[in-house]
Design a protein around this motif. Structure first.
Motif, PDB file in Angstrom:
ATOM      1  N   ARG A 246     -65.166 -61.876 -26.720  1.00 36.58           N
ATOM      2  CA  ARG A 246     -64.501 -61.258 -27.863  1.00 36.58           C
ATOM      3  C   ARG A 246     -64.810 -59.771 -27.920  1.00 36.58           C
ATOM      4  NH1 ARG A 246     -65.013 -59.756 -33.105  1.00 36.58           N
ATOM      5  NH2 ARG A 246     -63.264 -60.260 -34.513  1.00 36.58           N
ATOM      6  N   ALA A 247     -66.051 -59.411 -27.597  1.00 36.17           N
ATOM      7  CA  ALA A 247     -66.437 -58.004 -27.613  1.00 36.17           C
ATOM      8  C   ALA A 247     -65.686 -57.212 -26.546  1.00 36.17           C
ATOM      9  CB  ALA A 247     -67.945 -57.858 -27.408  1.00 36.17           C
ATOM     10  N   GLU A 248     -65.516 -57.833 -25.363  1.00 31.83           N
ATOM     11  CA  GLU A 248     -64.793 -57.163 -24.286  1.00 31.83           C
ATOM     12  C   GLU A 248     -63.320 -57.001 -24.642  1.00 31.83           C
ATOM     13  OE1 GLU A 248     -67.436 -58.646 -20.431  1.00 31.83           O
ATOM     14  OE2 GLU A 248     -65.738 -59.853 -21.157  1.00 31.83           O
ATOM     15  N   MET A 249     -62.747 -58.022 -25.257  1.00 28.12           N
ATOM     16  CA  MET A 249     -61.343 -57.938 -25.651  1.00 28.12           C
ATOM     17  C   MET A 249     -61.150 -56.884 -26.739  1.00 28.12           C
ATOM     18  SD  MET A 249     -58.279 -58.815 -25.216  1.00 28.12           S
ATOM     19  CE  MET A 249     -58.504 -60.211 -24.119  1.00 28.12           C
ATOM     20  N   LYS A 250     -62.081 -56.804 -27.663  1.00 26.82           N
ATOM     21  CA  LYS A 250     -62.012 -55.793 -28.714  1.00 26.82           C
ATOM     22  C   LYS A 250     -62.088 -54.395 -28.117  1.00 26.82           C
ATOM     23  CE  LYS A 250     -64.415 -54.157 -32.870  1.00 26.82           C
ATOM     24  NZ  LYS A 250     -65.549 -54.412 -33.799  1.00 26.82           N
ATOM     25  N   ALA A 251     -62.997 -54.213 -27.151  1.00 27.66           N
ATOM     26  CA  ALA A 251     -63.135 -52.910 -26.500  1.00 27.66           C
ATOM     27  C   ALA A 251     -61.866 -52.547 -25.739  1.00 27.66           C
ATOM     28  CB  ALA A 251     -64.344 -52.914 -25.561  1.00 27.66           C
ATOM     29  N   ASP A 252     -61.244 -53.535 -25.083  1.00 28.87           N
ATOM     30  CA  ASP A 252     -60.004 -53.278 -24.349  1.00 28.87           C
ATOM     31  C   ASP A 252     -58.879 -52.868 -25.298  1.00 28.87           C
ATOM     32  OD1 ASP A 252     -61.163 -53.811 -21.919  1.00 28.87           O
ATOM     33  OD2 ASP A 252     -60.488 -55.901 -21.843  1.00 28.87           O
ATOM     34  N   LEU A 253     -58.769 -53.578 -26.429  1.00 29.44           N
ATOM     35  CA  LEU A 253     -57.724 -53.259 -27.397  1.00 29.44           C
ATOM     36  C   LEU A 253     -57.941 -51.870 -27.993  1.00 29.44           C
ATOM     37  CD1 LEU A 253     -57.136 -56.640 -29.250  1.00 29.44           C
ATOM     38  CD2 LEU A 253     -55.510 -55.380 -27.847  1.00 29.44           C
ATOM     39  N   GLN A 254     -59.196 -51.517 -28.276  1.00 35.59           N
ATOM     40  CA  GLN A 254     -59.491 -50.189 -28.794  1.00 35.59           C
ATOM     41  C   GLN A 254     -59.113 -49.118 -27.779  1.00 35.59           C
ATOM     42  OE1 GLN A 254     -63.644 -50.385 -29.810  1.00 35.59           O
ATOM     43  NE2 GLN A 254     -63.262 -51.252 -31.846  1.00 35.59           N
ATOM     44  N   ALA A 255     -59.368 -49.399 -26.504  1.00 30.31           N
ATOM     45  CA  ALA A 255     -59.049 -48.429 -25.457  1.00 30.31           C
ATOM     46  C   ALA A 255     -57.541 -48.198 -25.355  1.00 30.31           C
ATOM     47  CB  ALA A 255     -59.609 -48.899 -24.115  1.00 30.31           C
ATOM     48  N   VAL A 256     -56.749 -49.277 -25.399  1.00 27.29           N
ATOM     49  CA  VAL A 256     -55.296 -49.088 -25.290  1.00 27.29           C
ATOM     50  C   VAL A 256     -54.731 -48.501 -26.572  1.00 27.29           C
ATOM     51  CG1 VAL A 256     -54.965 -50.872 -23.557  1.00 27.29           C
ATOM     52  CG2 VAL A 256     -54.784 -51.471 -25.971  1.00 27.29           C
ATOM     53  N   ALA A 257     -55.336 -48.816 -27.721  1.00 23.93           N
ATOM     54  CA  ALA A 257     -54.886 -48.213 -28.978  1.00 23.93           C
ATOM     55  C   ALA A 257     -55.090 -46.705 -28.945  1.00 23.93           C
ATOM     56  CB  ALA A 257     -55.622 -48.829 -30.166  1.00 23.93           C
ATOM     57  N   MET A 258     -56.244 -46.266 -28.423  1.00 25.90           N
ATOM     58  CA  MET A 258     -56.506 -44.837 -28.315  1.00 25.90           C
ATOM     59  C   MET A 258     -55.585 -44.193 -27.291  1.00 25.90           C
ATOM     60  SD  MET A 258     -58.438 -43.775 -30.544  1.00 25.90           S
ATOM     61  CE  MET A 258     -58.215 -42.158 -29.824  1.00 25.90           C
ATOM     62  N   ALA A 259     -55.280 -44.907 -26.222  1.00 20.99           N
ATOM     63  CA  ALA A 259     -54.361 -44.368 -25.216  1.00 20.99           C
ATOM     64  C   ALA A 259     -52.965 -44.192 -25.808  1.00 20.99           C
ATOM     65  CB  ALA A 259     -54.316 -45.292 -24.004  1.00 20.99           C
ATOM     66  N   LEU A 260     -52.532 -45.155 -26.612  1.00 18.57           N
ATOM     67  CA  LEU A 260     -51.227 -45.049 -27.259  1.00 18.57           C
ATOM     68  C   LEU A 260     -51.188 -43.866 -28.222  1.00 18.57           C
ATOM     69  CD1 LEU A 260     -50.522 -48.821 -27.965  1.00 18.57           C
ATOM     70  CD2 LEU A 260     -49.152 -47.335 -26.489  1.00 18.57           C
ATOM     71  N   LEU A 261     -52.287 -43.622 -28.912  1.00 19.64           N
ATOM     72  CA  LEU A 261     -52.358 -42.499 -29.851  1.00 19.64           C
ATOM     73  C   LEU A 261     -52.438 -41.157 -29.138  1.00 19.64           C
ATOM     74  CD1 LEU A 261     -54.828 -43.957 -32.505  1.00 19.64           C
ATOM     75  CD2 LEU A 261     -52.479 -43.217 -32.964  1.00 19.64           C
ATOM     76  N   SER A 262     -53.050 -41.128 -27.971  1.00 13.88           N
ATOM     77  CA  SER A 262     -53.351 -39.864 -27.302  1.00 13.88           C
ATOM     78  C   SER A 262     -52.302 -39.440 -26.285  1.00 13.88           C
ATOM     79  CB  SER A 262     -54.714 -39.955 -26.604  1.00 13.88           C
ATOM     80  OG  SER A 262     -55.728 -40.325 -27.515  1.00 13.88           O
ATOM     81  N   ARG A 263     -51.595 -40.396 -25.705  1.00 12.73           N
ATOM     82  CA  ARG A 263     -50.631 -40.069 -24.658  1.00 12.73           C
ATOM     83  C   ARG A 263     -49.203 -40.180 -25.189  1.00 12.73           C
ATOM     84  NH1 ARG A 263     -52.711 -43.948 -19.732  1.00 12.73           N
ATOM     85  NH2 ARG A 263     -54.961 -43.900 -20.213  1.00 12.73           N
ATOM     86  N   PRO A 264     -48.268 -39.480 -24.545  1.00 18.22           N
ATOM     87  CA  PRO A 264     -46.860 -39.660 -24.929  1.00 18.22           C
ATOM     88  C   PRO A 264     -46.416 -41.100 -24.748  1.00 18.22           C
ATOM     89  CG  PRO A 264     -47.116 -37.706 -23.555  1.00 18.22           C
ATOM     90  CD  PRO A 264     -48.424 -38.430 -23.515  1.00 18.22           C
ATOM     91  N   TRP A 265     -46.875 -41.736 -23.665  1.00 16.95           N
ATOM     92  CA  TRP A 265     -46.604 -43.131 -23.383  1.00 16.95           C
ATOM     93  C   TRP A 265     -47.499 -43.608 -22.252  1.00 16.95           C
ATOM     94  CZ3 TRP A 265     -41.292 -40.765 -22.918  1.00 16.95           C
ATOM     95  CH2 TRP A 265     -41.189 -39.979 -21.775  1.00 16.95           C
ATOM     96  N   LEU A 266     -47.523 -44.928 -22.034  1.00 11.79           N
ATOM     97  CA  LEU A 266     -48.231 -45.517 -20.902  1.00 11.79           C
ATOM     98  C   LEU A 266     -47.195 -46.178 -20.012  1.00 11.79           C
ATOM     99  CD1 LEU A 266     -50.404 -45.722 -23.383  1.00 11.79           C
ATOM    100  CD2 LEU A 266     -51.646 -47.167 -21.788  1.00 11.79           C
TER     101      LEU A 266
END
Length: 410
Positions: free
Chosen positions: A12-32
């Protein structure tokens, strides 16, 4: 008998970290894109509904996914100067960037064309609207080159042969062969109404409205509650710091009453930890993040800013009334007082500065430092030419540790 083998899935901790990483990528990049980041792209597809619902409910952002890419349409709560496109110098750059997209939207995926064809089509279109762009003028060609480079960096335009710099230098005597990408039609965000229907810049902040719903026997407009929540989360997600005095009265009340819930939501989705200070609610990342720009930055101007904050704290400890302080905790200095603090820093720490900063006059250095502080909402200029130091600056302090005559870092 063969023993069965089961693959261990992520915790669960790894999945949470992965989701946080993609959420930040979505916020920071024009797109993935699927091509450049296939693992993140698949994770977004697997958790599309969860990500889509969180961003829409909290910030009013739309998340959509195609077979090529995933994009989160971000809208700032307040427009800031640093939200512009890096490398663009004037409004003409943005205009030509937009008309570059206009030209590309008519091209099919993989269609090739020449730079001279593109710029001629843009010029003719603008002439029909009463605007004249003259490719004979070097400044106009430079603006187009800056727009083209940004289009290439976004991946909506691919250079097959040639470079824009040759065209900027030689005009029609040089050319570039391009290939179009289907991403061009997705760069600009979608608006609830036709763009020409907007009369004021503030109208671009609008969020989707909803019908009135009953609550506790009273009819309330749920759109007001949603709009307030969206504006608050947009600012907290995109700005380095938002002070209490920067909120409207209703927004400030919302932040104060919903603080615990907001802290848990921001930590759960994007990994931001929050803390309440006298001047406002601060969010920060407990660890370095590659996806976002953090203060202090890697630039030497941040080093001097941190030293400035330490020197200011030292001066205020000696004399708390040295500079006027208003009801919001902002310090008001004259430009001369601001430069005086930098001058004292120069006398003690200049040998550790970069060559560029050592060679600048104190006035030039002050302009650089003040601009950097303003970008991070740590300072501002007042209408009379003075300097306003904002409360967030007091949360930082930087000095050089000197051991055996050597600089050991800030």
């Amino acid at each position: 008998m063969n023993a069965s083998v089961r693959r261990k899935g992520p915790t669960r901790a790894e999945m949470k970290a992965d989701l946080q990483a993609v959420a930040m990528a979505l916020l920071s990049r024009p797109w993935l894109t699927k091509q450049e980041d296939p693992e993140a792209f698949l994770l977004i597809k697997d958790h599309f509904e969860y990500l889509r619902d969180w961003f829409y409910e909290h910030a009013g952002y739309s998340l959509f996914v195609t077979r090529w890419f995933a994009k989160l349409e971000k809208i700032p709560g307040v427009f800031r100067s640093w939200m512009g496109i890096d490398g663009f110098h004037q409004p003409r750059d943005y205009a030509l960037f937009t008309y570059g997209l206009w030209y590309l939207e008519a091209k099919s995926d993989g269609e090739q064309f020449l730079l001279t064809e593109m710029v001629e089509a843009i010029r003719n279109h603008l002439l029909g609207m009463g605007f004249d762009v003259d490719w004979v003028l070097y400044d106009h060609r430079l603006s187009m080159v800056r727009a083209l480079k940004k289009l290439r960096s976004l991946g909506v335009l691919t250079s097959i042969e040639g470079e824009e710099t040759g065209w900027a230098r030689d005009g029609a005597d040089a050319n570039v062969l391009y290939e179009a990408s289907p991403l061009a039609r997705y760069v600009l965000r979608r608006f609830p109404r036709e763009l020409m229907a907007y009369g004021e810049i503030d109208e671009l902040y609008e969020v989707e409205q909803t019908a009135m719903v009953p609550t506790s026997g009273d009819m309330v407009h749920s759109a007001d509650v949603r709009s307030r929540r969206h504006k608050v989360f947009r600012r907290l997600l995109m700005e380095p710091v938002v002070y209490d005095f920067e909120w409207t009265e209703e927004e400030r009340r919302y932040v104060q009453t919903q603080r615990s819930w907001m802290l848990s939501q921001m930590e759960e989705m994007v990994g931001l930890e929050g803390r309440r200070f006298r001047e406002g609610l601060y969010f920060y990342w407990p660890e370095l993040m590659a996806e976002v720009d953090l203060f202090p930055t890697q630039s030497a101007v941040s080093d001097v800013t941190m030293q400035f904050a330490a020197k200011l704290r030292e001066l205020l400890m000696e004399d708390p009334q040295r500079y006027p302080r208003d009801e919001h905790g902002r310090l008001h200095l004259t430009r001369g007082e601001f430069e005086g603090i930098l001058l004292s820093l120069r006398e003690t720490s200049e040998r550790y500065w970069t060559k560029d900063h050592r060679e600048k006059s104190t006035t030039q250095l002050a302009t650089d430092i003040l601009g950097h502080m303003a970008e991070w909402n740590l300072a501002a200029q007042d209408g009379a030419g003075g300097v306003v130091l904002l409360p967030g600056l007091s949360r930082y302090c930087g000095t050089y540790d000197v051991i055996d005559g050597e600089n050991k870092g800030a």
